[in-house]
Design a protein around this motif. Structure first.
Motif: not given
Length: 808
Positions: A346-350
């Protein structure tokens, strides 16, 4: 009275016919005394109240269109001949004026510099804060258009990963949709995601114009923070260019473009195509790149991205006429493109990346182009460019299993593989969401040059989007209740240009009118008067109107020292994604978002170009302020409200960007070149308590530098080896706003200082048809990041072949 009207009408037609009959093209042919054609000579035509300029083509031919019969002086300036002036009598279209120049190894160029300006110089001399990037060298190297832009002062490219990933352009701190991108003056958003800047090879581009803060009227759009205009090559000479590049991460990029003109009729065929592919399986590491084992123990690893492949292909075909009496250019065309993009996170690397989530897009657009200088009368120029077609996008997310960064299925604390309860990679449930759009854009421009000192321009751009969403995984009833979205935008501009004091003072004054209407239609159930349920359309409309204005002024204090200043009240209307959202980019809708406004100011100086023997250098600098109201952007994040997957655009409040950028260019003997630029600014906003804070996820200090050196006649006579080095520096920044005086833990959100370096070499064979180039990106394999700390590719190697034919 009717008879008088008819007689007057007939008289006007007769006068027009006589006037047109006395205007024909003036043609010439120039060769050296060695019988070789003179390529690229500068031709200046002067006569009574008339001055025109052009250059010779590869065959030594030149042409001035629609010139009245009479006597003229033609000055010929070439790098390999002494300047020569001839007198000609123009009385027939069929006559070609032949000239022979005596070949010389060297001639003094002072005369050229005084009497003529390149297109780049003319644009940069109007007072705007503008960079003009020429693409001649980049077209033969393994350089993407975005990389070329990043070397320009005040420009920062924000990219979420490798080839094909989401890109935002930042100019002096303003980014996203505040910066509008154009292809030949048409908003690139019309073409869709499958036709991005990186899809356009630099070999197809004539130049790139980067306007910072203040945007001229001819680019009539709501470009609040600036505009980037890609000007494609429009030469009406026969040519064919093909290139292929292959390198790291299984990256393949190919392109072909060509033009053929039939001399007798002027009928012209233009075609181009591209294909790009990359696995994007570069290595990543960091705090989120872990494998979770038994008991929930997290082990950091270095992993390869495994769900990030990208593929795009497209083409353009145009048929029409060039350099004919009734048109400089007239084309009807068809543009098609298609792309496939896997989504890794998503918007962040999780810690739990996506697997088998991907996007597919396509576009099919018809186009019409008409351009004519001196239409009906000297100084009246008209250009029209229209597009109409469809764009589609599908989001495919149907896998429920959770995955770890090693590419295997994730396990819980007991060691069991598990699935997401919502049944898909992104929260919200499985989807095959489809967005279908009918899009249209029409750009019209009319300009009239009253004389050499005064010019008036009127421009209009219309953009329309009719959008319909659906999802095949939903039932027929559920799809019935998915609404439609329409957006229609008109922007008008009126510009007045004038010069004075022997052209030392140049001014540009403009006014713009903005108009945008959005329509949301959402089906709903209501009871009728009899108590029965019925489906009705719930319609929500918004109609935004506003006016902007501005000016740009340049003044030559000395022959090589200029003052440039510009200002504008700019409006930026929310775009389709910000208003309606976009599942493919993890963007949530916000129908209540408001337009943003900004008062933009620039003050700059340009010193040079100074020439001292074989040395050539110039320095330019610009001070800027952007005073923004209702800034549109991502929410100001705190540690309590970060959403790992979705984002929403909001009005952040008032903001201010102020800073300075500067650039140095140096050349020695046309062999060695050095370029260095620096940009520093503050971008702040105020909290509800009146405290001024830095807007997060913004790099405030950047530096770029490049070196070039050429070896001529290496290995073979008339060959050339070019060596290139480029450096990109970005100071550390945070994507979390400071949490008061207690900064414990803030380092978790800090994007570290970055220094990335590239090296390249290109070898041109003697006939200049074939060029081989080799590039190393990120030589020292440094970890580089961008938006929200998403890691970008490390060291990469690329080889490219570029072949050009200019005579056939």
């Amino acid at each position: 009275m009717l008879l008088i009207k008819r007689q007057l009408t007939a008289l006007l037609f007769l006068i027009s016919g006589v006037a047109i009959a006395q205007n024909e093209d003036l043609k010439g042919h120039i060769v050296f005394d060695t019988t070789e054609p003179v390529l690229g000579a500068h031709i200046i035509l002067t006569g009574k109240n008339l001055t025109k300029e052009t250059t010779t083509d590869f065959n030594g031919n030149y042409r001035f269109k629609n010139v009245a019969f009479g006597s003229y002086n033609i000055q010929i300036i070439s790098l390999n001949a002494n300047s020569k002036t001839i007198q000609v009598s123009h009385n027939s279209e069929n006559k070609t004026h032949n000239t022979i120049l005596k070949f010389a190894e060297y001639q003094n160029l002072d005369e050229v510099l005084v009497k003529s300006q390149t297109t780049k110089q003319k644009i940069e001399d109007k007072g705007f804060s503008v960079n003009v990037i020429e693409t001649k060298e980049a077209g033969i190297r393994n350089i993407q258009t975005n990389e070329l832009l990043k070397t320009s002062v005040g420009v920062n490219i924000r990219q979420n990963g490798g080839l094909g990933s989401d890109v935002q352009y930042s100019l002096n701190g303003l980014s996203g949709s505040a910066v509008r991108i154009f292809i030949d003056g048409i908003p690139i958003s019309i073409y869709g995601s499958s036709f991005s800047l990186n899809s356009i090879p630099p070999a197809m581009i004539e130049r790139i114009e980067v306007y910072k803060g203040v945007v001229p009227g001819y680019l009539a759009d709501d470009a609040l923070g600036g505009a980037i205009n890609i000007v494609l090559k429009q030469d009406a000479k026969n040519n064919l260019n093909a290139s292929i590049s292959y390198g790291s991460f299984n990256t393949l990029q190919t392109s072909i473009n060509g033009l053929y003109r039939f001399d007798e009729s002027g009928f012209t065929v233009k075609a181009s195509g591209f294909y790009n592919y990359s696995d994007n399986d570069y290595k990543v590491s960091g705090r989120s790149v872990v494998v979770t084992g038994l008991g929930g123990v997290q082990t950091p690893i270095t992993a390869r991205r495994f769900n990030d492949a990208y593929k795009s292909l497209g083409g353009m075909l145009q048929l029409g006429y060039t350099d004919v009496k009734w048109a400089d250019q007239f084309f009807v065309g068809l543009t098609g493109s298609d792309d496939y993009k896997e989504v890794q996170h998503g918007a962040f690397m999780t810690i739990t990346p996506y697997k088998d989530r991907f996007l597919e897009s396509d576009a099919l657009l018809g186009s019409l182009t008409y351009q004519k200088k001196d239409l009906f009368t000297e100084g009246l120029d008209v250009n029209v460019h229209g597009l109409y077609g469809t764009r589609n996008r599908v989001v495919n997310d149907t896998v429920a299993w959770a995955y770890s960064w090693n590419g295997d299925r994730a396990i819980d604390y007991k060691g069991d593989e598990y699935q997401y309860t919502w049944g898909s990679q992104q929260e919200g449930g499985p989807t095959l969401a489809t967005i279908k759009r009918h899009v249209a854009s029409l750009r019209t421009g009319v300009s009239y040059e009253i004389n050499k000192q005064h010019k008036v321009l009127l421009n209009h751009v219309y953009t329309g989007i009719d959008r319909e969403d659906s999802d095949v995984l939903l039932s027929v009833l559920e799809n019935t209740f998915i609404g439609t979205r329409d957006l229609h935008k008109n922007i008008y501009s009126l510009t007045y240009e004038f010069s004075a004091f022997d052209n030392k003072l140049k001014a540009n004054v403009f006014r713009k009118h903005y108009q945008q209407k959005t329509i949301n239609i959402d089906p709903d159930i209501e009871e009728d008067t009899n108590g029965n349920d019925q489906i009705v359309d719930e319609i929500t409309k918004s109609d935004n109107k506003d006016n902007g204005y501005g000016f740009a002024v340049s003044y030559d204090i000395l022959s090589n020292v200029s003052l440039l200043t510009s200002a504008e009240k700019a409006i930026r209307l929310p775009d389709e994604t910000e208003v309606f959202g976009n599942d493919g980019d993890n963007v949530v809708a916000n129908p209540s978002i408001r337009p943003e406004t900004s008062k933009n100011y620039n003050l700059g100086f340009r010193f040079g170009a100074f020439k001292i023997k074989k040395h050539d250098f110039s320095i330019s600098t610009n001070l800027f302020i952007r005073d923004i109201t209702d800034r549109i952007g991502l929410p100001i994040e705190t540690s309590l409200n970060i959403d790992d997957e979705t984002i929403v655009y909001v009005n952040q409040g008032n903001a201010k960007s102020k800073g300075i950028d500067a650039q140095l260019n140096y050349n020695y003997n046309n062999n060695f070149g050095f370029n260095f630029n620096i940009s520093h600014f503050d971008l702040t906003t105020e909290t509800a308590l009146g405290t001024e804070i830095d807007i997060p996820n913004t790099p405030f200090f950047t530096m770029n530098g490049s070196l070039r050196y050429s070896f001529k006649d290496l290995i073979q006579k008339n060959s050339q080896l070019n060596l290139f080095y480029t450096m990109y520096f970005t100071d550390e920044f945070s994507y979390l706003t400071a949490q008061g005086s207690n900064t414990v833990g803030d380092e978790f959100f800090l994007v570290p200082q970055q220094l990335s370096q590239d090296f390249g070499a290109s070898y041109s064979f003697p006939n200049n048809n074939l060029v081989v180039s080799f590039d190393i990106k990120n030589i020292f394999d440094e970890a580089v990041y961008d938006n929200l700390s998403v890691q970008k590719p490390g060291r990469a190697f690329y080889l490219k072949l570029n072949y050009t034919i200019n005579k056939f």
